[in-house]
Design an enzyme around this catalytic site. Structure first.
Site, PDB file in Angstrom:
ATOM      1  N   LYS A 183      -4.062  -0.878  -6.765  1.00 43.47           N
ATOM      2  CA  LYS A 183      -5.091  -0.171  -6.007  1.00 43.47           C
ATOM      3  C   LYS A 183      -4.969   1.296  -6.416  1.00 43.47           C
ATOM      4  O   LYS A 183      -3.921   1.907  -6.211  1.00 43.47           O
ATOM      5  CB  LYS A 183      -4.845  -0.364  -4.510  1.00 43.47           C
ATOM      6  CG  LYS A 183      -5.839   0.347  -3.604  1.00 43.47           C
ATOM      7  CD  LYS A 183      -5.642  -0.107  -2.160  1.00 43.47           C
ATOM      8  CE  LYS A 183      -6.362   0.752  -1.160  1.00 43.47           C
ATOM      9  NZ  LYS A 183      -5.987   0.423   0.231  1.00 43.47           N
ATOM     10  N   TRP A 184      -6.014   1.827  -7.018  1.00 41.19           N
ATOM     11  CA  TRP A 184      -6.004   3.221  -7.501  1.00 41.19           C
ATOM     12  C   TRP A 184      -6.771   4.056  -6.484  1.00 41.19           C
ATOM     13  O   TRP A 184      -7.991   3.977  -6.404  1.00 41.19           O
ATOM     14  CB  TRP A 184      -6.660   3.277  -8.876  1.00 41.19           C
ATOM     15  CG  TRP A 184      -6.744   4.656  -9.493  1.00 41.19           C
ATOM     16  CD1 TRP A 184      -7.297   5.773  -8.940  1.00 41.19           C
ATOM     17  CD2 TRP A 184      -6.275   5.049 -10.788  1.00 41.19           C
ATOM     18  NE1 TRP A 184      -7.212   6.834  -9.800  1.00 41.19           N
ATOM     19  CE2 TRP A 184      -6.582   6.424 -10.952  1.00 41.19           C
ATOM     20  CE3 TRP A 184      -5.633   4.400 -11.836  1.00 41.19           C
ATOM     21  CZ2 TRP A 184      -6.275   7.132 -12.111  1.00 41.19           C
ATOM     22  CZ3 TRP A 184      -5.334   5.117 -12.993  1.00 41.19           C
ATOM     23  CH2 TRP A 184      -5.643   6.466 -13.124  1.00 41.19           C
ATOM     24  N   ASP A 185      -6.026   4.856  -5.747  1.00 37.38           N
ATOM     25  CA  ASP A 185      -6.616   5.627  -4.644  1.00 37.38           C
ATOM     26  C   ASP A 185      -6.741   7.095  -5.035  1.00 37.38           C
ATOM     27  O   ASP A 185      -6.089   7.572  -5.978  1.00 37.38           O
ATOM     28  CB  ASP A 185      -5.703   5.477  -3.415  1.00 37.38           C
ATOM     29  CG  ASP A 185      -6.449   5.669  -2.104  1.00 37.38           C
ATOM     30  OD1 ASP A 185      -7.572   6.196  -2.118  1.00 37.38           O
ATOM     31  OD2 ASP A 185      -5.878   5.307  -1.050  1.00 37.38           O
ATOM     32  N   MET A 186      -7.577   7.818  -4.323  1.00 34.99           N
ATOM     33  CA  MET A 186      -7.710   9.266  -4.511  1.00 34.99           C
ATOM     34  C   MET A 186      -8.059   9.847  -3.146  1.00 34.99           C
ATOM     35  O   MET A 186      -9.177   9.673  -2.671  1.00 34.99           O
ATOM     36  CB  MET A 186      -8.820   9.557  -5.513  1.00 34.99           C
ATOM     37  CG  MET A 186      -8.876  11.015  -5.904  1.00 34.99           C
ATOM     38  SD  MET A 186     -10.542  11.638  -5.971  1.00 34.99           S
ATOM     39  CE  MET A 186     -10.304  13.189  -6.808  1.00 34.99           C
ATOM     40  N   ASN A 187      -7.085  10.505  -2.531  1.00 32.82           N
ATOM     41  CA  ASN A 187      -7.265  10.853  -1.128  1.00 32.82           C
ATOM     42  C   ASN A 187      -7.564  12.310  -0.841  1.00 32.82           C
ATOM     43  O   ASN A 187      -7.357  12.776   0.284  1.00 32.82           O
ATOM     44  CB  ASN A 187      -6.029  10.425  -0.331  1.00 32.82           C
ATOM     45  CG  ASN A 187      -6.108   8.950   0.015  1.00 32.82           C
ATOM     46  OD1 ASN A 187      -7.156   8.451   0.381  1.00 32.82           O
ATOM     47  ND2 ASN A 187      -4.992   8.250  -0.118  1.00 32.82           N
ATOM     48  N   ASP A 238     -12.469   2.806   4.845  1.00 30.46           N
ATOM     49  CA  ASP A 238     -11.295   2.526   5.673  1.00 30.46           C
ATOM     50  C   ASP A 238     -11.713   1.907   6.995  1.00 30.46           C
ATOM     51  O   ASP A 238     -10.883   1.363   7.725  1.00 30.46           O
ATOM     52  CB  ASP A 238     -10.500   3.816   5.930  1.00 30.46           C
ATOM     53  CG  ASP A 238      -9.668   4.195   4.714  1.00 30.46           C
ATOM     54  OD1 ASP A 238      -9.598   3.374   3.775  1.00 30.46           O
ATOM     55  OD2 ASP A 238      -9.107   5.304   4.693  1.00 30.46           O
ATOM     56  N   ASP A 274       0.839  -1.196   0.000  1.00 30.59           N
ATOM     57  CA  ASP A 274       0.000   0.000   0.000  1.00 30.59           C
ATOM     58  C   ASP A 274       0.875   1.248   0.000  1.00 30.59           C
ATOM     59  O   ASP A 274       2.073   1.206  -0.331  1.00 30.59           O
ATOM     60  CB  ASP A 274      -0.963  -0.069   1.202  1.00 30.59           C
ATOM     61  CG  ASP A 274      -2.280   0.649   0.945  1.00 30.59           C
ATOM     62  OD1 ASP A 274      -2.301   1.886   1.082  1.00 30.59           O
ATOM     63  OD2 ASP A 274      -3.271  -0.019   0.599  1.00 30.59           O
ATOM     64  N   ASP A 275       0.287   2.357   0.385  1.00 27.50           N
ATOM     65  CA  ASP A 275       0.956   3.659   0.413  1.00 27.50           C
ATOM     66  C   ASP A 275       2.311   3.574   1.125  1.00 27.50           C
ATOM     67  O   ASP A 275       2.457   2.863   2.107  1.00 27.50           O
ATOM     68  CB  ASP A 275       0.027   4.622   1.188  1.00 27.50           C
ATOM     69  CG  ASP A 275       0.484   6.048   1.109  1.00 27.50           C
ATOM     70  OD1 ASP A 275       1.532   6.313   0.512  1.00 27.50           O
ATOM     71  OD2 ASP A 275      -0.241   6.904   1.658  1.00 27.50           O
TER      72      ASP A 275
HETATM   73  C1  GLA Z   1      -6.704   5.692   1.821  1.00 27.63           C
HETATM   74  C2  GLA Z   1      -7.188   4.285   1.554  1.00 27.63           C
HETATM   75  C3  GLA Z   1      -6.515   3.320   2.492  1.00 27.63           C
HETATM   76  C4  GLA Z   1      -5.020   3.423   2.351  1.00 27.63           C
HETATM   77  C5  GLA Z   1      -4.570   4.853   2.595  1.00 27.63           C
HETATM   78  C6  GLA Z   1      -3.099   5.023   2.295  1.00 27.63           C
HETATM   79  O1  GLA Z   1      -7.173   6.160   3.037  1.00 27.63           O
HETATM   80  O2  GLA Z   1      -8.563   4.218   1.683  1.00 27.63           O
HETATM   81  O3  GLA Z   1      -6.947   2.008   2.237  1.00 27.63           O
HETATM   82  O4  GLA Z   1      -4.653   2.997   1.073  1.00 27.63           O
HETATM   83  O5  GLA Z   1      -5.292   5.751   1.759  1.00 27.63           O
HETATM   84  O6  GLA Z   1      -2.685   6.311   2.469  1.00 27.63           O
END
Ligand code: GLA
Length: 754
Positions: A475-479, A547, A364-365
């Site tokens: 996993k393509w995220d957008m935070n 999350d 992950d991140d």
């Molecule tokens: C978001 C995602 C999490 C994780 C974090 C990493 O909050 O929903 O599952 O990947 O970013 O920064």
């Protein structure tokens, strides 16, 4: 399915159980006549009330009163209909106003694609017909094509509009919504969803009254707070009876869903791209395509609506080759390590995962960030950092290959960090208003996805990692939400296109990835479930739901998600004990059983949990695999709702428990997930009535509080095991289940034909 009566100019669209009627008036307006339960014959009355006088008009049909009262199929702005419009345009000389008149129609036996946008499909082209109605404003020389695809296998009609500039100069589209339905909705409630980070997809109801009810997003994504969905339910609607309309937008950006009710009890329901932050320049000869809306009507309550959405999304929206397959059962290191890991730690997790029978490690991140505690830097560069991965990702990807494991990697492609090579070399790639420092969120800024160079660069970075490290999954995220929406690439008069072009850019990169790597499994994510919509499901068969993985918190999050989306689309992991977000302690068994209603995986440090917990993983995997067809294709019935124990007008299923069922199409098996959030003192057994089992089949019912107990007849966790019980008894008389005296207890009831 589509019938256009040339004499009356009445248009009748019909699915197995629904009818949708429109009519071209003598003046050429397109009116909305009816949507609901199927009518076998055309209405005998003028339901558009064309001859009725509306104050202050002197004669029927006098324009202002007429336009403000006619139920319109696609209302326009500025010429006398004062309600919410679907279309508004302006030109350089600031002339506004548009009025559309019927010109013609066409019927095709196919489902056309919608240029640049995700859309429903019918690969066989045998299940649908598409009607295109052409409307035109001769003064502005603008044509609007209203498209309706009528599906014959399900009670679904989809619709979208194409706006064409037939004039010889450019104009601006200031709003272009996808759908309008004008109807009388007294005694109906609006169904929508609210939420926040870690509390997504909370079901809400509001009674329709004069005034407006709005659910919307202006954050550049569908949002934690909202869903691009709106429902209308009758006052007698319950889980399995009463009327429910559902409208879902196949789009992942800013949207507006609104029900506006006037003093005559007429309600206008609209859905489409949010007009805020939207202005699209349409050159001569060009067309603009609105996103598609999926519409359904059910007289079998919320459950009927849900099951139609589930099947439609499964059959006509999700394309992934992974759709019906067993998805890789993964371990994700996010809550296991957060940013604090190195290659040795990842390899040790990988080793333990292999030993326990898992299929994939997802990194992950953090693999590209120097800091081990704060999410700072590196976004946009997408290069492994020395202090964690001195030899890059190679040692981990090689270890994965040696262990026969798959590898997945996290990206947040739409973002850029101030501390990145990309920003130092291309500050103009950041969305920012001239002269103003853009607002950071989580230490990051938005990349300008309207710039093709940015799309190319980001695509290349992701593709390089996929190739170099043999990735099976991303996993393509957008935070963060989008603000400072100014592009240094687009000209001044196209700045209103930034938010929409951003979404198109996301779609474009994901489409390209799937073309080059068709086997790639993409899991979309946005700080949990802030971009959970049909648009994203066109590219990825699964989306990270929230999350918040605490099984108690997930009850309402999942209920809201499942109201629209199939269970197989929900990213679900076994979380750690004590949960980092809720602080709750819940047994490994319950965490395992509840995560099985979803994609299933682990998000905790499997190298550090107890030997007892580790020993349970193989049977959890085995049970999840046993459940795979039910999760991917089972029909969904909600039996109890913990969330609705206090609020919802939909009665009859609330209580101190949560329960739903997935049943196979042939009725040979079903699984019922049950959760007792709080044990009640002095409690008798609880009665659960199953749904839709075949009355004549004889079933074996096994209820377990752990996966182990499903495979071990003598386990304490097997709280019920009865053979030879008929479906009619289970559906009608029900099953009495003695609940363990323990809070937060998950139970899985397997029902198998014997
Ligand atoms: C978001 C995602 C999490 C994780 C974090 C990493 O909050 O929903 O599952 O990947 O970013 O920064």
């Amino acid at each position: 399915m589509i019938y256009f009566d040339q004499n009356t100019r009445l248009i009748h669209l019909s699915t197995p159980k629904t009818s949708y009627l429109m009519k071209v008036t003598a003046d050429g307006y397109l009116g909305h006549v009816y949507y609901g339960k199927r009518l076998e014959k055309a209405p005998s009355q003028d339901l558009l009330r064309l001859e009725e006088l509306s104050e202050p008009s002197e004669k029927p049909g006098e324009k202002v009163s007429f336009l403000d009262n006619l139920p319109f199929e696609y209302p326009t702005a500025g010429v006398g209909d004062f309600r919410e419009s679907c279309l508004d345009i302006s030109s350089n000389d600031n002339v506004r106003g548009i009025e559309l008149f019927y010109k013609g129609y066409q019927i095709r036996n196919t489902k056309p694609e919608i240029k640049g946008l995700p859309a429903s499909f019918d690969h066989t082209d045998s299940n649908c017909e598409t009607l295109s109605i052409t409307l035109r404003d001769d003064i502005r020389q603008i044509e609007v094509e209203l498209n309706y695809t009528v599906y014959s296998d399900l009670d679904v009609i989809t619709r979208w509009a194409v706006i064409k500039n037939c004039s010889n100069k450019a104009f601006y589209i200031d709003r272009a919504l996808s759908m309008c339905i004008d109807a009388e909705l007294d005694d109906y409630s609006v169904l929508y969803e609210s939420g926040a980070w870690a509390r997504e997809h909370q079901i809400q109801f509001q009674k329709v009254k004069p005034g407006t009810i709005v659910t919307e997003s202006v954050k550049g994504e569908s949002g934690h707070e909202s869903q691009p969905f709106l429902g209308l339910i009758s006052s007698d609607c319950s889980e399995e009876s009463g009327e429910a309309y559902g409208f879902s937008l196949v789009y992942s950006g800013n949207f507006l869903a609104k029900v506006q009710t006037n003093s005559f009890g007429m309600s206008r329901t609209v859905l489409g791209i949010h007009p805020e932050n939207f202005r699209w320049k349409l050159l001569r000869g060009e067309s603009f395509y609105t996103p598609e809306v999926i519409m359904t009507y059910s007289d079998a309550g919320l459950g009927g609506m849900t099951r139609t959405f589930h099947r439609f999304i499964h059959d006509h929206i999700i394309r992934s080759a992974w759709k019906d397959k067993q998805r890789p059962i993964l371990v994700n290191n996010w809550e296991a390590t957060y940013l604090d890991f190195d290659d040795k730690k990842l390899i040790s997790i990988l080793g333990k995962a292999k030993e326990s029978g898992l299929d994939m490690l997802v990194i992950d991140d953090g693999w590209f960030r120097k800091s081990k505690s704060e999410p700072e830097g590196g976004l946009g560069d997408w290069l492994p950092v020395d202090n964690k991965l001195p030899e890059g990702l190679k040692p981990v990807s090689e270890a994965a290959i040696q262990n026969g494991m798959k590898l997945g990697l996290w990206f947040e492609p739409e973002m850029i960090s101030e501390d990145s090579e990309l920003y130092r070399s291309h500050p103009e790639y950041v969305l920012s208003f001239p002269g103003r420092r853009p607002a950071e969120c989580r230490n990051q800024w938005m990349l300008d996805f309207s710039n093709p160079k940015v799309l190319e660069l980001i695509y290349e970075k992701i593709a390089a990692q996929i190739k170099e490290n043999n990735l099976s999954y991303i996993k393509w995220d957008m935070n963060r939400p989008i603000c400072d929406a100014y592009s240094h690439y687009l000209p001044a008069d196209r700045q209103g296109e930034v938010c929409y072009r951003h979404v198109l850019g996301v779609y474009q990169i994901q489409e390209r990835l799937l073309k080059e790597f068709p086997w790639l499994l993409i899991e979309n994510c946005s700080s949990g479930g802030a971009r959970f919509d049909c648009g994203m499901l066109y590219y990825s068969p699964q989306i990270w739901t929230s999350d918040d993985m605490d099984p108690i918190e997930r009850l309402s999050i999942c209920e809201g998600t499942e109201l629209i989306y199939p269970v197989s689309t929900m990213g679900a992991h076994v979380c750690k004990n004590r949960n980092d977000i809720s602080g709750r302690n819940i047994s490994f068994d319950t965490r395992g059983l509840m995560a099985m209603a979803g994609t299933f995986g682990y998000e905790l440090d499997i190298t550090a949990i107890s030997a007892d917990d580790i020993s349970k993983i193989p049977s959890q995997i085995k049970l999840r695999k046993r459940l795979n067809d039910l999760v991917n294709k089972g029909e969904y019935y909600r039996i109890k709702s913990y969330r609705r124990r206090v609020d919802g007008p939909v009665g009859g299923i609330s209580g101190n428990a949560d329960c739903f069922e997935l049943i196979s199409e042939d009725r040979s098996e079903a699984a019922v997930w049950f959760m007792q959030p709080l044990a009640e003192p002095n409690q008798r057994s609880i009665r659960i009535k199953t749904r839709a089992l075949s009355p004549d089949f004889s079933y074996r019912v096994i209820a377990v509080t752990s996966a182990d107990a499903y495979f071990d007849n003598n386990s304490d966790g097997r709280i019920l095991d009865i053979s030879g019980i008929r479906g009619e008894e289970l559906n009608n008389a029900g099953l009495c289940l003695k609940l363990p005296r323990e809070d937060f207890t998950g139970i899985l009831i397997m029902i198998e034909k014997c």
